[in-house]
Design an enzyme around this catalytic site. Sequence first.
Site, PDB file in Angstrom:
ATOM      1  N   CYS A   2       0.820  -1.212   0.000  1.00 46.06           N
ATOM      2  CA  CYS A   2       0.000   0.000   0.000  1.00 46.06           C
ATOM      3  C   CYS A   2       0.855   1.265   0.000  1.00 46.06           C
ATOM      4  O   CYS A   2       1.689   1.463   0.883  1.00 46.06           O
ATOM      5  CB  CYS A   2      -0.883  -0.027   1.248  1.00 46.06           C
ATOM      6  SG  CYS A   2      -1.778   1.498   1.530  1.00 46.06           S
TER       7      CYS A   2
HETATM    8  N1  LIG Z   1      -6.528   7.930   3.105  1.00 41.00           N
HETATM    9  C1  LIG Z   1      -5.962   6.695   3.576  1.00 41.00           C
HETATM   10  C2  LIG Z   1      -6.072   5.644   2.481  1.00 41.00           C
HETATM   11  C3  LIG Z   1      -5.592   4.281   2.881  1.00 41.00           C
HETATM   12  C4  LIG Z   1      -6.026   3.192   1.874  1.00 41.00           C
HETATM   13  O1  LIG Z   1      -6.904   3.434   1.036  1.00 41.00           O
HETATM   14  N2  LIG Z   1      -5.406   2.008   1.956  1.00 41.00           N
HETATM   15  C5  LIG Z   1      -5.782   0.920   1.062  1.00 41.00           C
HETATM   16  C6  LIG Z   1      -4.593   0.105   0.603  1.00 41.00           C
HETATM   17  S1  LIG Z   1      -3.559   0.914  -0.549  1.00 41.00           S
HETATM   18  C7  LIG Z   1      -6.658  -0.085   1.807  1.00 41.00           C
HETATM   19  O2  LIG Z   1      -6.309  -0.530   2.887  1.00 41.00           O
HETATM   20  N3  LIG Z   1      -7.791  -0.450   1.205  1.00 41.00           N
HETATM   21  C8  LIG Z   1      -8.643  -1.455   1.729  1.00 41.00           C
HETATM   22  C9  LIG Z   1     -10.059  -1.266   1.295  1.00 41.00           C
HETATM   23  O3  LIG Z   1     -10.411  -0.200   0.769  1.00 41.00           O
HETATM   24  O4  LIG Z   1     -10.842  -2.197   1.518  1.00 41.00           O
HETATM   25  C10 LIG Z   1      -4.524   6.946   3.979  1.00 41.00           C
HETATM   26  O5  LIG Z   1      -3.837   7.724   3.296  1.00 41.00           O
HETATM   27  O6  LIG Z   1      -4.073   6.406   4.985  1.00 41.00           O
END
Ligand SMILES: N[C@@H](CCC(=O)N[C@@H](CS)C(=O)NCC(=O)O)C(=O)O
Length: 325
Positions: free
Chosen positions: A55
């Site tokens: 990520c």
């Molecule tokens: N705005 C958050 C975004 C984090 C994010 O979207 N992480 C993704 C991985 S790249 C995630 O865990 N997605 C899981 C999902 O949406 O189910 C940050 O910058 O910490």
Amino acid sequence: MASRDVTHQSDISKMKVEADGSFKRAASQFRNTIEEGGQFPPEKDRYHLYVSYACPWASRTLIMRKLKGLEDFLNVTVVSPHMGTDGWPFASVDSFPGAEEDPLYGSQHVKDLYLRADPTYNGRFTVPVLWDKKQHTIVNNESSEIIRIFNTAFNKYIPEDKAALDFYPTELRKEIDEVNEWVYDRINNGVYKSGFATTFPAYRAAVLPLFEALDRVEGMLAGKTYLIGDRLTEADIRLYVTIVRFDPVYVGHFKCNIRTIRGGYPNIHAWLRRLYWTNNAFQSTTDFEHIKTHYYWAHTTINPHRIVPIGPVPHIEPLGEPGRL
Ligand SMILES: N[C@@H](CCC(=O)N[C@@H](CS)C(=O)NCC(=O)O)C(=O)O
């Protein structure tokens, strides 16, 4: 742990796009900080960081943790890149090389942590997660804020040379904020808007501004080592995590293929290789196996057969002769 059905929150293939086919990222919901006298005071070994190497947002926090020398202060747990119907699994469920078990609660998935912190939580189960081991809850799950916390919150407790490092210096803040804003919208999030679009107009509306923004960055890096001023700032860190994934993943998987970084952007390419090959905080937190496996395996709406491509070879090119970057 979950007693209600939360698969609509954890299963990325059930994620909804807007009526016009465009992707809108939901805001993170845990937004506390670590500060003296606050609900979460700075303390050694009190906090824990849950991340995925795949990520880009989580990788920002890993880079900042290394740069500030917080390794002994704050432990990390890495999840498996196989983000499936229950979201991110720990190694107890999916033992991908480099993945780890949850040392605090033996959780099976990241979602178990969110539901432990708040059983009524209704957002997505994202990484990174900054966890408080004393109050058994999430301090913050927004990477842009976690890196600011790491930049300053523990300064009183870490060696002087590390405390002195400031990646968001007062005199550059205005410029950093300005650059962060369009880099986030057009580049960091732009690749996702391009890749998750479900109509051609929505895709085009993301991919063209993305490449315009890359052109702009290319100009900014002409004859320069870092994006802003003459020092490493959080603007470099926030850009790096997207650029290092660009040729290996976003060009193919997210259709960001107007140009590659290695073929079309010599200044960005030199900047990328310099950070990766000369600063261990970048190389040691970049794992191409986790990165490629995650995207190509997890997003079955884009890549239903889950084939992870072999290339590009190499994932990142060597540094080259000094002066000939
Ligand atoms: N705005 C958050 C975004 C984090 C994010 O979207 N992480 C993704 C991985 S790249 C995630 O865990 N997605 C899981 C999902 O949406 O189910 C940050 O910058 O910490």
